[in-house]
Scaffold this motif. Structure first.
Motif, PDB file in Angstrom:
ATOM      1  N   GLY A   6       0.773  -1.228   0.000  1.00  0.00           N
ATOM      2  CA  GLY A   6       0.000   0.000   0.000  1.00  0.00           C
ATOM      3  C   GLY A   6       0.810   1.287   0.000  1.00  0.00           C
ATOM      4  O   GLY A   6       0.243   2.370   0.071  1.00  0.00           O
ATOM      5  N   GLN A   7       2.140   1.187  -0.065  1.00  0.00           N
ATOM      6  CA  GLN A   7       2.989   2.377  -0.058  1.00  0.00           C
ATOM      7  C   GLN A   7       3.910   2.377  -1.268  1.00  0.00           C
ATOM      8  O   GLN A   7       4.301   1.320  -1.759  1.00  0.00           O
ATOM      9  N   LEU A   8       4.256   3.589  -1.730  1.00  0.00           N
ATOM     10  CA  LEU A   8       5.201   3.691  -2.837  1.00  0.00           C
ATOM     11  C   LEU A   8       6.623   3.514  -2.317  1.00  0.00           C
ATOM     12  O   LEU A   8       6.989   4.076  -1.284  1.00  0.00           O
ATOM     13  N   VAL A   9       7.393   2.713  -3.031  1.00  0.00           N
ATOM     14  CA  VAL A   9       8.803   2.475  -2.723  1.00  0.00           C
ATOM     15  C   VAL A   9       9.577   2.600  -4.027  1.00  0.00           C
ATOM     16  O   VAL A   9       9.007   2.519  -5.118  1.00  0.00           O
ATOM     17  N   PHE A  10      10.879   2.796  -3.927  1.00  0.00           N
ATOM     18  CA  PHE A  10      11.702   2.892  -5.121  1.00  0.00           C
ATOM     19  C   PHE A  10      11.821   1.535  -5.806  1.00  0.00           C
ATOM     20  O   PHE A  10      11.992   0.515  -5.144  1.00  0.00           O
ATOM     21  N   LYS A  11      11.743   1.555  -7.127  1.00  0.00           N
ATOM     22  CA  LYS A  11      12.060   0.351  -7.891  1.00  0.00           C
ATOM     23  C   LYS A  11      13.572   0.189  -7.843  1.00  0.00           C
ATOM     24  O   LYS A  11      14.308   1.162  -7.734  1.00  0.00           O
ATOM     25  N   HIS A  12      14.048  -1.020  -7.947  1.00  0.00           N
ATOM     26  CA  HIS A  12      15.491  -1.269  -7.906  1.00  0.00           C
ATOM     27  C   HIS A  12      16.219  -0.585  -9.051  1.00  0.00           C
ATOM     28  O   HIS A  12      17.382  -0.242  -8.933  1.00  0.00           O
ATOM     29  N   SER A  13      15.525  -0.339 -10.145  1.00  0.00           N
ATOM     30  CA  SER A  13      16.152   0.282 -11.303  1.00  0.00           C
ATOM     31  C   SER A  13      16.134   1.812 -11.251  1.00  0.00           C
ATOM     32  O   SER A  13      16.673   2.465 -12.132  1.00  0.00           O
ATOM     33  N   ALA A  14      15.554   2.412 -10.218  1.00  0.00           N
ATOM     34  CA  ALA A  14      15.432   3.871 -10.144  1.00  0.00           C
ATOM     35  C   ALA A  14      16.805   4.535 -10.022  1.00  0.00           C
ATOM     36  O   ALA A  14      17.660   4.085  -9.265  1.00  0.00           O
ATOM     37  N   GLU A  15      16.998   5.594 -10.760  1.00  0.00           N
ATOM     38  CA  GLU A  15      18.218   6.393 -10.673  1.00  0.00           C
ATOM     39  C   GLU A  15      18.120   7.296  -9.448  1.00  0.00           C
ATOM     40  O   GLU A  15      17.026   7.711  -9.060  1.00  0.00           O
ATOM     41  N   GLY A  16      19.236   7.669  -8.858  1.00  0.00           N
ATOM     42  CA  GLY A  16      19.255   8.500  -7.669  1.00  0.00           C
ATOM     43  C   GLY A  16      18.645   9.872  -7.848  1.00  0.00           C
ATOM     44  O   GLY A  16      18.081  10.436  -6.933  1.00  0.00           O
ATOM     45  N   TRP A  17      18.711  10.430  -9.027  1.00  0.00           N
ATOM     46  CA  TRP A  17      18.216  11.771  -9.281  1.00  0.00           C
ATOM     47  C   TRP A  17      16.773  11.800  -9.743  1.00  0.00           C
ATOM     48  O   TRP A  17      16.203  12.851  -9.953  1.00  0.00           O
ATOM     49  N   SER A  18      16.145  10.668  -9.917  1.00  0.00           N
ATOM     50  CA  SER A  18      14.837  10.614 -10.550  1.00  0.00           C
ATOM     51  C   SER A  18      13.664  10.860  -9.612  1.00  0.00           C
ATOM     52  O   SER A  18      12.554  11.064 -10.074  1.00  0.00           O
ATOM     53  N   GLY A  19      13.873  10.840  -8.309  1.00  0.00           N
ATOM     54  CA  GLY A  19      12.770  11.072  -7.392  1.00  0.00           C
ATOM     55  C   GLY A  19      13.190  10.983  -5.945  1.00  0.00           C
ATOM     56  O   GLY A  19      14.344  10.706  -5.627  1.00  0.00           O
ATOM     57  N   PHE A  20      12.217  11.262  -5.056  1.00  0.00           N
ATOM     58  CA  PHE A  20      12.455  11.159  -3.628  1.00  0.00           C
ATOM     59  C   PHE A  20      11.141  10.871  -2.923  1.00  0.00           C
ATOM     60  O   PHE A  20      10.057  11.072  -3.478  1.00  0.00           O
ATOM     61  N   ILE A  21      11.251  10.362  -1.694  1.00  0.00           N
ATOM     62  CA  ILE A  21      10.085  10.089  -0.854  1.00  0.00           C
ATOM     63  C   ILE A  21      10.272  10.858   0.454  1.00  0.00           C
ATOM     64  O   ILE A  21      11.287  10.685   1.141  1.00  0.00           O
ATOM     65  N   ALA A  22       9.298  11.710   0.783  1.00  0.00           N
ATOM     66  CA  ALA A  22       9.331  12.502   2.014  1.00  0.00           C
ATOM     67  C   ALA A  22       8.385  11.882   3.030  1.00  0.00           C
ATOM     68  O   ALA A  22       7.201  11.686   2.751  1.00  0.00           O
ATOM     69  N   THR A  23       8.933  11.564   4.193  1.00  0.00           N
ATOM     70  CA  THR A  23       8.156  11.006   5.296  1.00  0.00           C
ATOM     71  C   THR A  23       8.584  11.730   6.558  1.00  0.00           C
ATOM     72  O   THR A  23       9.713  11.543   7.024  1.00  0.00           O
ATOM     73  N   GLY A  24       7.722  12.565   7.094  1.00  0.00           N
ATOM     74  CA  GLY A  24       8.113  13.368   8.248  1.00  0.00           C
ATOM     75  C   GLY A  24       9.247  14.294   7.865  1.00  0.00           C
ATOM     76  O   GLY A  24       9.194  14.958   6.850  1.00  0.00           O
ATOM     77  N   LYS A  25      10.307  14.311   8.661  1.00  0.00           N
ATOM     78  CA  LYS A  25      11.468  15.149   8.363  1.00  0.00           C
ATOM     79  C   LYS A  25      12.623  14.340   7.780  1.00  0.00           C
ATOM     80  O   LYS A  25      13.771  14.745   7.850  1.00  0.00           O
TER      81      LYS A  25
END
Length: 140
Positions: free
Chosen positions: A54-73
């Protein structure tokens, strides 16, 4: 240091920058707006993230610059996490000093961001304002 690791800390730094907005007189507003998963475009959301339990996680193939996940601080990129060290607001620009770590290194980074009217987030360098990266929220 691996070049992909260097690139991986900047998006993470972007997210933490906005999370530090509690010092701007609008506690929680920027934090609430930034929570979730962000990618460089709506079209790339499915390429960067997968849904697990039920939560979004990075795919193993994701590049470091392609996105981020913010949770709290805490902000996670594909290869790094960051925490806010300090922040300041000047007009509509929020600038934050971040402490980011990868599996190999710890570094500090300064990042500036602005929310766009369409809800996207714009990361830029005040010394080179023509160089900017826009992020789209993937989990709305």
């Amino acid at each position: 240091m691996d070049e992909s690791m260097k690139r991986g800390t900047k998006p993470v730094a972007l997210a933490l920058l906005t999370l530090a907005a509690t010092a701007t007189g609008q506690p929680g507003l920027a934090v609430e707006r930034l929570q979730g998963a962000w990618a460089t475009s709506a079209a790339s959301c499915d390429q960067v993230f997968a849904k697990r339990n039920g939560q979004l996680v990075f795919k193993h193939s994701a590049e470091g610059w392609s996105g981020f996940i913010a949770t709290g601080k805490h902000i996670r990129g594909a290869h790094a996490t960051c925490d806010v060290i300090s922040s300041k607001q000047k007009g509509d620009v929020l600038t934050v000093l971040l402490g980011c770590k990868t599996a190999v290194i710890f570094e500090t980074s300064t990042v500036s961001v602005r929310f766009k009217p369409d809800g996207d987030v714009l990361r830029f360098d005040p010394e080179f304002p023509e160089v900017e990266t826009s992020y789209h929220r993937c989990d709305k």
